[in-house]
Design a protein around this motif. Structure first.
Motif, PDB file in Angstrom:
ATOM      1  N   ALA A  18      -7.334   0.029 -17.408  1.00  0.00           N
ATOM      2  CA  ALA A  18      -7.346  -1.207 -16.629  1.00  0.00           C
ATOM      3  C   ALA A  18      -6.231  -1.221 -15.588  1.00  0.00           C
ATOM      4  O   ALA A  18      -6.417  -1.734 -14.484  1.00  0.00           O
ATOM      5  CB  ALA A  18      -7.208  -2.410 -17.561  1.00  0.00           C
ATOM      6  N   PHE A  19      -5.087  -0.630 -15.924  1.00  0.00           N
ATOM      7  CA  PHE A  19      -3.976  -0.583 -14.980  1.00  0.00           C
ATOM      8  C   PHE A  19      -4.326   0.288 -13.772  1.00  0.00           C
ATOM      9  O   PHE A  19      -4.054  -0.071 -12.626  1.00  0.00           O
ATOM     10  CB  PHE A  19      -2.731  -0.042 -15.671  1.00  0.00           C
ATOM     11  N   VAL A  20      -4.938   1.436 -14.032  1.00  0.00           N
ATOM     12  CA  VAL A  20      -5.338   2.323 -12.936  1.00  0.00           C
ATOM     13  C   VAL A  20      -6.348   1.622 -12.037  1.00  0.00           C
ATOM     14  O   VAL A  20      -6.285   1.705 -10.799  1.00  0.00           O
ATOM     15  CB  VAL A  20      -5.900   3.639 -13.495  1.00  0.00           C
ATOM     16  N   ALA A  21      -7.299   0.917 -12.651  1.00  0.00           N
ATOM     17  CA  ALA A  21      -8.307   0.199 -11.856  1.00  0.00           C
ATOM     18  C   ALA A  21      -7.665  -0.941 -11.060  1.00  0.00           C
ATOM     19  O   ALA A  21      -8.025  -1.186  -9.906  1.00  0.00           O
ATOM     20  CB  ALA A  21      -9.395  -0.345 -12.772  1.00  0.00           C
ATOM     21  N   ALA A  22      -6.698  -1.651 -11.674  1.00  0.00           N
ATOM     22  CA  ALA A  22      -6.041  -2.760 -10.978  1.00  0.00           C
ATOM     23  C   ALA A  22      -5.218  -2.267  -9.791  1.00  0.00           C
ATOM     24  O   ALA A  22      -5.206  -2.889  -8.729  1.00  0.00           O
ATOM     25  CB  ALA A  22      -5.154  -3.530 -11.954  1.00  0.00           C
ATOM     26  N   VAL A  23      -4.556  -1.141  -9.960  1.00  0.00           N
ATOM     27  CA  VAL A  23      -3.797  -0.562  -8.850  1.00  0.00           C
ATOM     28  C   VAL A  23      -4.737  -0.131  -7.737  1.00  0.00           C
ATOM     29  O   VAL A  23      -4.432  -0.286  -6.546  1.00  0.00           O
ATOM     30  CB  VAL A  23      -2.944   0.626  -9.343  1.00  0.00           C
ATOM     31  N   GLY A  24      -5.909   0.374  -8.115  1.00  0.00           N
ATOM     32  CA  GLY A  24      -6.879   0.775  -7.108  1.00  0.00           C
ATOM     33  C   GLY A  24      -7.418  -0.402  -6.305  1.00  0.00           C
ATOM     34  O   GLY A  24      -7.809  -0.235  -5.153  1.00  0.00           O
ATOM     35  N   ARG A  25      -7.441  -1.593  -6.901  1.00  0.00           N
ATOM     36  CA  ARG A  25      -7.937  -2.773  -6.193  1.00  0.00           C
ATOM     37  C   ARG A  25      -6.879  -3.411  -5.304  1.00  0.00           C
ATOM     38  O   ARG A  25      -7.199  -4.289  -4.494  1.00  0.00           O
ATOM     39  CB  ARG A  25      -8.423  -3.828  -7.196  1.00  0.00           C
ATOM     40  N   MET A  26      -5.629  -2.998  -5.416  1.00  0.00           N
ATOM     41  CA  MET A  26      -4.550  -3.615  -4.651  1.00  0.00           C
ATOM     42  C   MET A  26      -4.630  -3.267  -3.172  1.00  0.00           C
ATOM     43  O   MET A  26      -5.140  -2.208  -2.796  1.00  0.00           O
ATOM     44  CB  MET A  26      -3.189  -3.170  -5.207  1.00  0.00           C
ATOM     45  N   ASP A  27      -4.118  -4.173  -2.365  1.00  0.00           N
ATOM     46  CA  ASP A  27      -3.952  -3.912  -0.937  1.00  0.00           C
ATOM     47  C   ASP A  27      -2.627  -3.180  -0.769  1.00  0.00           C
ATOM     48  O   ASP A  27      -1.562  -3.735  -1.016  1.00  0.00           O
ATOM     49  CB  ASP A  27      -3.938  -5.226  -0.160  1.00  0.00           C
ATOM     50  N   LYS A  28      -2.687  -1.940  -0.330  1.00  0.00           N
ATOM     51  CA  LYS A  28      -1.486  -1.107  -0.264  1.00  0.00           C
ATOM     52  C   LYS A  28      -0.913  -1.019   1.143  1.00  0.00           C
ATOM     53  O   LYS A  28      -0.029  -0.185   1.406  1.00  0.00           O
ATOM     54  CB  LYS A  28      -1.798   0.294  -0.793  1.00  0.00           C
ATOM     55  N   SER A  29      -1.360  -1.865   2.025  1.00  0.00           N
ATOM     56  CA  SER A  29      -0.860  -1.847   3.397  1.00  0.00           C
ATOM     57  C   SER A  29       0.579  -2.350   3.452  1.00  0.00           C
ATOM     58  O   SER A  29       0.960  -3.294   2.755  1.00  0.00           O
ATOM     59  CB  SER A  29      -1.747  -2.720   4.285  1.00  0.00           C
ATOM     60  N   LEU A  30       1.381  -1.720   4.312  1.00  0.00           N
ATOM     61  CA  LEU A  30       2.771  -2.126   4.530  1.00  0.00           C
ATOM     62  C   LEU A  30       2.980  -2.696   5.931  1.00  0.00           C
ATOM     63  O   LEU A  30       4.123  -2.928   6.331  1.00  0.00           O
ATOM     64  CB  LEU A  30       3.711  -0.933   4.311  1.00  0.00           C
ATOM     65  N   SER A  31       1.900  -2.929   6.647  1.00  0.00           N
ATOM     66  CA  SER A  31       1.992  -3.378   8.033  1.00  0.00           C
ATOM     67  C   SER A  31       1.929  -4.905   8.109  1.00  0.00           C
ATOM     68  O   SER A  31       0.914  -5.497   7.724  1.00  0.00           O
ATOM     69  CB  SER A  31       0.859  -2.771   8.861  1.00  0.00           C
ATOM     70  N   PRO A  32       2.980  -5.561   8.599  1.00  0.00           N
ATOM     71  CA  PRO A  32       2.919  -7.028   8.767  1.00  0.00           C
ATOM     72  C   PRO A  32       1.837  -7.464   9.739  1.00  0.00           C
ATOM     73  O   PRO A  32       1.373  -8.607   9.666  1.00  0.00           O
ATOM     74  CB  PRO A  32       4.317  -7.370   9.290  1.00  0.00           C
ATOM     75  N   SER A  33       1.421  -6.578  10.654  1.00  0.00           N
ATOM     76  CA  SER A  33       0.366  -6.949  11.598  1.00  0.00           C
ATOM     77  C   SER A  33      -0.944  -7.255  10.878  1.00  0.00           C
ATOM     78  O   SER A  33      -1.738  -8.081  11.341  1.00  0.00           O
ATOM     79  CB  SER A  33       0.156  -5.829  12.618  1.00  0.00           C
ATOM     80  N   ASP A  34      -1.197  -6.607   9.749  1.00  0.00           N
ATOM     81  CA  ASP A  34      -2.400  -6.910   8.974  1.00  0.00           C
ATOM     82  C   ASP A  34      -2.348  -8.337   8.440  1.00  0.00           C
ATOM     83  O   ASP A  34      -3.352  -9.058   8.445  1.00  0.00           O
ATOM     84  CB  ASP A  34      -2.549  -5.919   7.816  1.00  0.00           C
ATOM     85  N   THR A  35      -1.178  -8.735   7.971  1.00  0.00           N
ATOM     86  CA  THR A  35      -1.021 -10.113   7.487  1.00  0.00           C
ATOM     87  C   THR A  35      -1.197 -11.116   8.612  1.00  0.00           C
ATOM     88  O   THR A  35      -1.847 -12.162   8.441  1.00  0.00           O
ATOM     89  CB  THR A  35       0.363 -10.287   6.841  1.00  0.00           C
ATOM     90  N   MET A  36      -0.642 -10.825   9.779  1.00  0.00           N
ATOM     91  CA  MET A  36      -0.781 -11.732  10.914  1.00  0.00           C
ATOM     92  C   MET A  36      -2.239 -11.823  11.371  1.00  0.00           C
ATOM     93  O   MET A  36      -2.709 -12.900  11.764  1.00  0.00           O
ATOM     94  CB  MET A  36       0.105 -11.270  12.065  1.00  0.00           C
ATOM     95  N   ALA A  37      -2.962 -10.711  11.305  1.00  0.00           N
ATOM     96  CA  ALA A  37      -4.374 -10.734  11.681  1.00  0.00           C
ATOM     97  C   ALA A  37      -5.179 -11.607  10.714  1.00  0.00           C
ATOM     98  O   ALA A  37      -6.051 -12.379  11.130  1.00  0.00           O
ATOM     99  CB  ALA A  37      -4.931  -9.311  11.701  1.00  0.00           C
ATOM    100  N   ARG A  38      -4.880 -11.506   9.437  1.00  0.00           N
ATOM    101  CA  ARG A  38      -5.567 -12.343   8.461  1.00  0.00           C
ATOM    102  C   ARG A  38      -5.208 -13.809   8.650  1.00  0.00           C
ATOM    103  O   ARG A  38      -6.047 -14.696   8.467  1.00  0.00           O
ATOM    104  CB  ARG A  38      -5.197 -11.897   7.042  1.00  0.00           C
TER     105      ARG A  38
END
Length: 440
Positions: A18-38
């Motif tokens: 379950a931990f491996v699957a949960a990590v796979g579902r995470m958003d791993k982006s480190l770009s603040p521009s992605d947050t601003m776009a959302r």
């Protein structure tokens, strides 16, 4: 050397998978521009105004905060803003906002000027307990002590209480949809925030104060006490709890009991999202209720108040989608209800469903490539792309002949080739008579 998950014990393998699957579902982006776009794409609603309250509350407490001093205390909002801008961390720290507001309120309340503080009540809670229950129940529970009982009370009150919220959050994150984790953070945070605000506005002395000072009026210069946890310090030869409670930001925060509130909200979440653990989690909550009174930190009325606050917050924030089978669904379960089911709406009819109304046979599938023709002779009907809207690809051939007699009654017939309105008018009758004469 790699370790095969299948070789591990079953419970550990389940958690690791379950931990491996949960990590796979995470958003791993480190770009603040992605947050601003959302953020730009987000449709703001009235419920989003709650963040204005959190900003105002944070500004108030940071202004009062004396330690760390200015400008070091500005690092708190700056760091939190950075955590919100990075997608990898914002997916956790955005739902964490209510919890952060509670922690900031609890810590900074020590800096409230004494002139702003209300008077402390030392007799309200014992009086209420006697009136409501006929006796001082918490006093009865403290008359007999034993090292074994001290340990039994210390474990849930002094250790598990501080660790268990993270355990609940971890299991919800691993085995339930992410909306359930957001619900946990929101409910847990607001419950504690409301409780601390009540404790600040309605300061009341705990049972340990009555044992030490009686009904002597209290003031904010008095230090807190570890109560029955002092026996744990003596048992282990330490002063940890005495030091912690003597410097507590909220010394006179007996009502409501947030220990009881946390145990109740944890029991409600575990029993709702993991029903198989119901009996165990409520047994833990019952032991903690007893421990709060045995260790002279709360009256029974405090315990009841904290439990009622937790129940109210749980059912207030619990959405309809988690009141059914989805509460026990896995994070990737396909059994989620659509938005039309959730709001009891009629789902829009699909193109295939509309075609079924024509009651066509499978032979019509061969006519999909026949050019569209107008029911009027000599005129070509526009293609759907030319009309600028979706249309069914039915032609005036076989499809138009179905139920032709019924359509004649409505004023149009593919056999007649023109409109006759109203049906049966003299002009229409005369025109039909001329057609019959021409055929003869």
């Amino acid at each position: 050397m790699s370790i095969r998950i299948s070789s591990l014990p079953r419970p550990l393998a389940t958690v690791l998978t379950a931990f491996v699957a949960a990590v796979g579902r995470m958003d791993k982006s480190l770009s603040p521009s992605d947050t601003m776009a959302r953020l730009r794409q987000h449709t703001f609603t009235f419920s989003d105004s709650i963040y204005i309250f959190h900003l105002a509350l944070a500004a108030f407490w940071i202004t009062l905060m004396q330690f760390p001093p200015f400008p070091l205390k500005l690092a708190v909002p700056i760091l939190y803003t950075i955590l919100l801008l990075i997608p990898l961390t914002s997916q956790f720290f955005l739902p964490f906002v209510p919890v952060a507001s509670w922690i900031l309120t609890f810590y900074s309340s020590r800096f409230i000027p004494e002139a702003w503080r209300p008077s402390i009540s030392v007799s309200l809670l014992p009086t209420l307990e006697t009136v409501l229950y006929g006796a001082n129940v918490s006093d009865i529970l403290t008359r007999f002590t034993h090292p074994a009982l001290d340990i039994l009370a210390w474990l849930p009150y002094g250790i598990i209480h501080f660790v268990f919220p993270f355990v609940v959050a971890a299991f919800i994150w691993l085995f339930r949809p992410k909306q359930a984790l957001h619900l946990w953070a929101r409910t847990f945070g607001y419950m504690n925030l409301i409780g601390v605000i009540v404790q600040i506005l309605l300061p009341c002395a705990a049972p340990w104060y009555e044992l030490i000072y009686g009904l002597t009026p209290a003031n904010y210069s008095m230090p807190g006490s570890a109560g029955g946890l002092g026996r744990i310090d003596a048992l282990f030869g330490s002063h940890g709890y005495e030091t912690t409670f003597s410097h507590s930001p909220v010394v006179f925060g007996a009502f409501p009991s947030l220990h009881a509130g946390c145990a109740t909200i944890e029991a409600l979440f575990i029993s709702h999202f993991f029903p198989q653990m119901t009996r165990y989690i409520w047994a833990y909550a019952g032991v903690l209720y007893w421990a709060t009174m045995y260790l002279t930190h709360h009256y029974l009325v405090d315990v009841v108040g904290g439990a009622c606050l937790a129940i109210a917050c749980f059912y207030l924030f619990l959405p309809d989608e988690f009141r059914g089978p989805l509460a026990t669904a896995s994070p990737t379960s396909p059994g989620r209800r659509s938005k039309y089911d959730a709001y009891n709406l009629e789902e829009p009819r699909s193109r295939v469903a509309d075609m079924d109304d024509f009651e066509l046979s499978s032979a019509e599938e061969d006519e999909m490539d026949i050019p569209y023709r107008s029911p009027l002779p000599g005129q070509q009907q526009q293609m759907p792309s030319e009309q600028g809207k979706k249309s069914h690809r039915h032609t005036a051939s076989i499809a138009s002949l179905i139920r032709a007699e019924e359509r004649v009654e409505d004023g149009w017939s593919p056999i007649m080739g023109t409109f006759a309105f109203p049906p049966g008018s003299p002009a229409a009758v005369a025109r039909e008579r001329d057609r019959e004469d021409a055929r003869v």
